[in-house]
Design a protein around this motif. Structure first.
Motif, PDB file in Angstrom:
ATOM      1  N   VAL A  12     -21.512   9.193  98.324  1.00  0.00           N
ATOM      2  CA  VAL A  12     -21.080  10.585  98.449  1.00  0.00           C
ATOM      3  C   VAL A  12     -20.392  11.039  97.166  1.00  0.00           C
ATOM      4  O   VAL A  12     -19.933  10.223  96.375  1.00  0.00           O
ATOM      5  CB  VAL A  12     -20.132  10.778  99.659  1.00  0.00           C
ATOM      6  CG1 VAL A  12     -20.822  10.361 100.956  1.00  0.00           C
ATOM      7  CG2 VAL A  12     -18.829  10.018  99.489  1.00  0.00           C
ATOM      8  N   THR A  13     -20.303  12.358  96.991  1.00  0.00           N
ATOM      9  CA  THR A  13     -19.619  12.895  95.816  1.00  0.00           C
ATOM     10  C   THR A  13     -18.155  13.192  96.071  1.00  0.00           C
ATOM     11  O   THR A  13     -17.333  13.072  95.178  1.00  0.00           O
ATOM     12  CB  THR A  13     -20.293  14.201  95.335  1.00  0.00           C
ATOM     13  OG1 THR A  13     -20.337  15.119  96.421  1.00  0.00           O
ATOM     14  CG2 THR A  13     -21.681  13.939  94.807  1.00  0.00           C
ATOM     15  N   GLU A  38      -5.712   3.086  91.050  1.00  0.00           N
ATOM     16  CA  GLU A  38      -6.267   4.238  90.332  1.00  0.00           C
ATOM     17  C   GLU A  38      -7.794   4.234  90.376  1.00  0.00           C
ATOM     18  O   GLU A  38      -8.438   3.278  89.967  1.00  0.00           O
ATOM     19  CB  GLU A  38      -5.792   4.225  88.881  1.00  0.00           C
ATOM     20  CG  GLU A  38      -6.203   5.439  88.087  1.00  0.00           C
ATOM     21  CD  GLU A  38      -5.556   6.726  88.587  1.00  0.00           C
ATOM     22  OE1 GLU A  38      -6.228   7.771  88.519  1.00  0.00           O
ATOM     23  OE2 GLU A  38      -4.403   6.668  89.049  1.00  0.00           O
ATOM     24  N   GLY A  39      -8.374   5.316  90.938  1.00  0.00           N
ATOM     25  CA  GLY A  39      -9.827   5.463  90.974  1.00  0.00           C
ATOM     26  C   GLY A  39     -10.529   4.529  91.942  1.00  0.00           C
ATOM     27  O   GLY A  39     -11.738   4.346  91.842  1.00  0.00           O
ATOM     28  N   ARG A  40      -9.775   3.948  92.876  1.00  0.00           N
ATOM     29  CA  ARG A  40     -10.387   3.020  93.841  1.00  0.00           C
ATOM     30  C   ARG A  40      -9.916   3.382  95.248  1.00  0.00           C
ATOM     31  O   ARG A  40      -8.731   3.320  95.555  1.00  0.00           O
ATOM     32  CB  ARG A  40     -10.008   1.583  93.512  1.00  0.00           C
ATOM     33  CG  ARG A  40     -10.597   1.129  92.191  1.00  0.00           C
ATOM     34  CD  ARG A  40     -10.194  -0.275  91.896  1.00  0.00           C
ATOM     35  NE  ARG A  40     -10.328  -1.069  93.129  1.00  0.00           N
ATOM     36  CZ  ARG A  40     -10.521  -2.367  93.171  1.00  0.00           C
ATOM     37  NH1 ARG A  40     -10.615  -3.037  92.062  1.00  0.00           N
ATOM     38  NH2 ARG A  40     -10.618  -3.014  94.307  1.00  0.00           N
ATOM     39  N   GLU A  58     -14.850   5.237  96.285  1.00  0.00           N
ATOM     40  CA  GLU A  58     -15.055   5.264  94.841  1.00  0.00           C
ATOM     41  C   GLU A  58     -14.434   4.017  94.237  1.00  0.00           C
ATOM     42  O   GLU A  58     -13.416   3.525  94.713  1.00  0.00           O
ATOM     43  CB  GLU A  58     -14.471   6.534  94.209  1.00  0.00           C
ATOM     44  CG  GLU A  58     -13.028   6.457  93.834  1.00  0.00           C
ATOM     45  CD  GLU A  58     -12.517   7.701  93.135  1.00  0.00           C
ATOM     46  OE1 GLU A  58     -13.016   8.038  92.044  1.00  0.00           O
ATOM     47  OE2 GLU A  58     -11.594   8.306  93.690  1.00  0.00           O
ATOM     48  N   GLY A  59     -15.102   3.475  93.248  1.00  0.00           N
ATOM     49  CA  GLY A  59     -14.592   2.307  92.554  1.00  0.00           C
ATOM     50  C   GLY A  59     -14.720   1.010  93.325  1.00  0.00           C
ATOM     51  O   GLY A  59     -14.320  -0.037  92.828  1.00  0.00           O
ATOM     52  N   MET A  64     -24.703   4.082  93.529  1.00  0.00           N
ATOM     53  CA  MET A  64     -25.874   4.704  94.133  1.00  0.00           C
ATOM     54  C   MET A  64     -25.695   6.208  94.006  1.00  0.00           C
ATOM     55  O   MET A  64     -24.579   6.718  94.109  1.00  0.00           O
ATOM     56  CB  MET A  64     -26.004   4.329  95.615  1.00  0.00           C
ATOM     57  CG  MET A  64     -26.214   2.851  95.868  1.00  0.00           C
ATOM     58  SD  MET A  64     -26.599   2.455  97.610  1.00  0.00           S
ATOM     59  CE  MET A  64     -25.139   2.975  98.468  1.00  0.00           C
ATOM     60  N   ALA A  65     -26.776   6.913  93.821  1.00  0.00           N
ATOM     61  CA  ALA A  65     -26.695   8.367  93.687  1.00  0.00           C
ATOM     62  C   ALA A  65     -26.356   9.011  95.032  1.00  0.00           C
ATOM     63  O   ALA A  65     -27.004   8.712  96.042  1.00  0.00           O
ATOM     64  CB  ALA A  65     -28.021   8.918  93.165  1.00  0.00           C
ATOM     65  N   PRO A  66     -25.342   9.882  95.056  1.00  0.00           N
ATOM     66  CA  PRO A  66     -25.031  10.589  96.294  1.00  0.00           C
ATOM     67  C   PRO A  66     -26.257  11.334  96.813  1.00  0.00           C
ATOM     68  O   PRO A  66     -27.011  11.937  96.063  1.00  0.00           O
ATOM     69  CB  PRO A  66     -23.924  11.565  95.876  1.00  0.00           C
ATOM     70  CG  PRO A  66     -23.261  10.878  94.722  1.00  0.00           C
ATOM     71  CD  PRO A  66     -24.393  10.206  93.985  1.00  0.00           C
TER      72      PRO A  66
END
Length: 138
Positions: A12-13, A38-40, A58-59, A64-66
């Motif tokens: 997902v984005t 951070e970022g995870r 995320e992280g 994979m592309a959303p």
């Protein structure tokens, strides 16, 4: 030995938007929402009655592309009731479809829709889902 599928990663984005969709609109249980630095971030959600969860984040998930995931499938005992619930929850879902083309089965409803009654929808990123009716297992 049993081999159980426990987790499917859904790309997902926007984690918060996806979490709201899966929890509020689909009614999945939020099992975990963990910030790992951070970022995870990892969010695990489970459909009611399921032994398999979806993970968004995320992280901590593979690259994979959303919107690239297709063929995710939920199973319910009553596809007509499931369709009505999805519509009520604001999910943009297609009409009940009878995959074998026998439209009379839709009119008969109930067990006539087993294995052939489906609805289809996408999450906000375009990941494709199906819901199939199977009211009893052999």
């Amino acid at each position: 030995m049993n081999w159980t599928l426990e987790v499917v990663i859904v790309p997902v984005t926007d984690i918060d938007r996806a979490k709201a969709f899966y929890a509020d609109q689909l009614g999945f249980n939020v099992d975990h929402d963990v910030h790992l630095g951070e970022g995870r971030r990892l969010v695990q959600l489970t459909p009611p009655g399921s032994g398999c969860s979806v993970v968004i984040g995320e992280g901590v998930v593979p690259d994979m592309a959303p919107g690239s995931l297709r063929g995710l499938q939920l199973v319910v005992a009553d596809i007509v009731a499931a369709h009505a619930e999805l519509v009520e929850r604001g999910v943009k879902v297609g009409d009940v479809t009878v995959l074998d083309g026998d439209a009379d089965k839709l009119a008969r409803g109930g067990a006539a829709l087993d294995n052939v009654g489906f609805v289809f929808f996408e999450d906000p990123d375009g990941n494709g889902w199906a819901v199939q009716q199977i009211s009893a297992r052999g």
